[in-house]
Structures are given as C-alpha cells and as structure tokens.
Design an enzyme around this catalytic site. Sequence first.
Site, PDB file in Angstrom:
ATOM      1  N   TYR A  26       0.773  -1.225  -0.077  1.00  0.00           N
ATOM      2  CA  TYR A  26       0.224   0.168   0.093  1.00  0.00           C
ATOM      3  C   TYR A  26       0.832   1.323  -0.040  1.00  0.00           C
ATOM      4  CZ  TYR A  26      -3.700  -3.164   1.182  1.00  0.00           C
ATOM      5  OH  TYR A  26      -4.425  -4.500   1.096  1.00  0.00           O
ATOM      6  N   HIS A 103      -9.063   1.954  -5.539  1.00  0.00           N
ATOM      7  CA  HIS A 103      -8.248   0.733  -4.712  1.00  0.00           C
ATOM      8  C   HIS A 103      -6.893   1.201  -5.022  1.00  0.00           C
ATOM      9  CE1 HIS A 103     -11.806  -1.252  -3.697  1.00  0.00           C
ATOM     10  NE2 HIS A 103     -12.171  -1.515  -4.920  1.00  0.00           N
TER      11      HIS A 103
HETATM   12  O1  CA2 Z   1      -6.085  -1.553  -2.685  1.00  0.00           O
HETATM   13  C1  CA2 Z   1      -6.977  -1.478  -1.931  1.00  0.00           C
HETATM   14  O2  CA2 Z   1      -7.071   0.088  -1.888  1.00  0.00           O
HETATM   15  C2  CA2 Z   1      -7.904  -2.334  -1.198  1.00  0.00           C
HETATM   16  O3  CA2 Z   1      -9.230  -1.835  -1.040  1.00  0.00           O
HETATM   17  C3  CA2 Z   1      -7.295  -2.118   0.047  1.00  0.00           C
HETATM   18  C4  CA2 Z   1      -7.985  -3.316   1.150  1.00  0.00           C
HETATM   19  C5  CA2 Z   1      -8.308  -4.769   0.637  1.00  0.00           C
HETATM   20  O4  CA2 Z   1      -9.126  -5.366   1.334  1.00  0.00           O
HETATM   21  C6  CA2 Z   1      -8.610  -4.444  -0.896  1.00  0.00           C
HETATM   22  O5  CA2 Z   1      -8.982  -5.638  -1.300  1.00  0.00           O
HETATM   23  C7  CA2 Z   1      -8.033  -3.653  -1.940  1.00  0.00           C
HETATM   24  C8  CA2 Z   1      -7.293  -3.348   2.384  1.00  0.00           C
HETATM   25  C9  CA2 Z   1      -7.338  -2.074   3.279  1.00  0.00           C
HETATM   26  C10 CA2 Z   1      -6.333  -2.222   4.415  1.00  0.00           C
HETATM   27  O6  CA2 Z   1      -5.354  -1.471   4.260  1.00  0.00           O
HETATM   28  C11 CA2 Z   1      -4.201  -1.726   4.866  1.00  0.00           C
HETATM   29  C12 CA2 Z   1      -3.374  -0.659   4.694  1.00  0.00           C
HETATM   30  C13 CA2 Z   1      -2.082  -0.826   5.637  1.00  0.00           C
HETATM   31  C14 CA2 Z   1      -1.737  -1.904   6.190  1.00  0.00           C
HETATM   32  C15 CA2 Z   1      -2.703  -3.108   6.420  1.00  0.00           C
HETATM   33  C16 CA2 Z   1      -4.027  -2.629   5.678  1.00  0.00           C
END
Ligand code: CA2
Length: 152
Positions: A26, A103
């Site tokens: 991310y 996303h």
């Molecule tokens: O890629 C994206 O923006 C997502 O929406 C992020 C979600 C995931 O479940 C989708 O499939 C794709 C997860 C968000 C969690 O964000 C985090 C950020 C940093 C560390 C851990 C989780």
Amino acid sequence: MTTPRRLLLVNGPNLNLLGIREPDVYGHDTLADVQRLVEDAAARRGFEVRALQSNHEGVLIDAIHAARTDCAGIVINPGGLTHTSVVLRDALSGVALPVAEVHISNVYEREPFRHHSYVADVAAVHVIGEGVGGYARATRLLIDVITGAAEG
Ligand code: CA2
C-alpha cells in the site's frame, strides 16, 4: 436546488493503517496524506471535502446517507468491504450520488476473492492499482462527472 460543492471521501476498514503496515502493498503514504491529496485535487476545482475513515460498516453507511443532502459525490475506498458488502452497495445506490471507487493496489493481480466488487456497478468512476495517487485522479474524474465535463 443548487449542487453542493462538497465531496464525501470514505475510507473503509483498516485503511487507518496506511503508511504504517504493509508498505510493500500500500506504499508509505498515510491516511492523512490521502486526505490532503483529495482535498487539494478538489480545491483546485472549487470543491471542499468531508473525510471519514471507519472500521465499522454502520458508521460508513450513516455517513453515506448523510451525504445525500449536502454532498455532490462520493470518493470511496471500501477496503475489504468491497468484496463482501451488499449493505454498503445498497447505501451507495440508495443515495443516488455519483461515486468514484478507488483501490490503491491492483486487486485483479491479487487473490481471486479480491476480483469481485459489490460497489463496481454503482460507481461511475473506477481507479484501481494506481497507488495513493489514484485518489487524486478519481477526485478529478468524479468532479468531471458532477460538472458534466469531458474526461481530460
Ligand atoms: O487496494 C486497496 O485499496 C484495497 O481496497 C485495500 C483493502 C483490500 O481489502 C482490498 O482488497 C483492496 C485493504 C485495506 C487495508 O489497508 C491496509 C493498509 C495498510 C496496512 C494494512 C492494511
């Protein structure tokens, strides 16, 4: 009624961890950086932003309902709820505002359970896998939809 020059920015569960955990997936930008990006992109077109992140589905839904009366559109990264939540999708379609789905990661290159989005067909704009910068592009495209401008 005149269209309000305000957007709702919604970030779903776990996005408060942006820049703190899993930078390989991310990136290093934080949620505060995301909010600033969206605010700057919106301000250039004369829009303000109400930003909300929550780990609770009902809180997200209440904020989406509240936007009906005083926002012109919604930029949303629903996090994992993208792939599970009929309730969130119903809230978005229920308020009938234009929606931009964002996303950070390319969900289509990840696990198969991330390939389906309940939100996709209620969103007018989709920006996927462009990192945190994708929020700014989604904001510009959403404002184009709101103002009726051609995509540029
Ligand atoms: O890629 C994206 O923006 C997502 O929406 C992020 C979600 C995931 O479940 C989708 O499939 C794709 C997860 C968000 C969690 O964000 C985090 C950020 C940093 C560390 C851990 C989780």
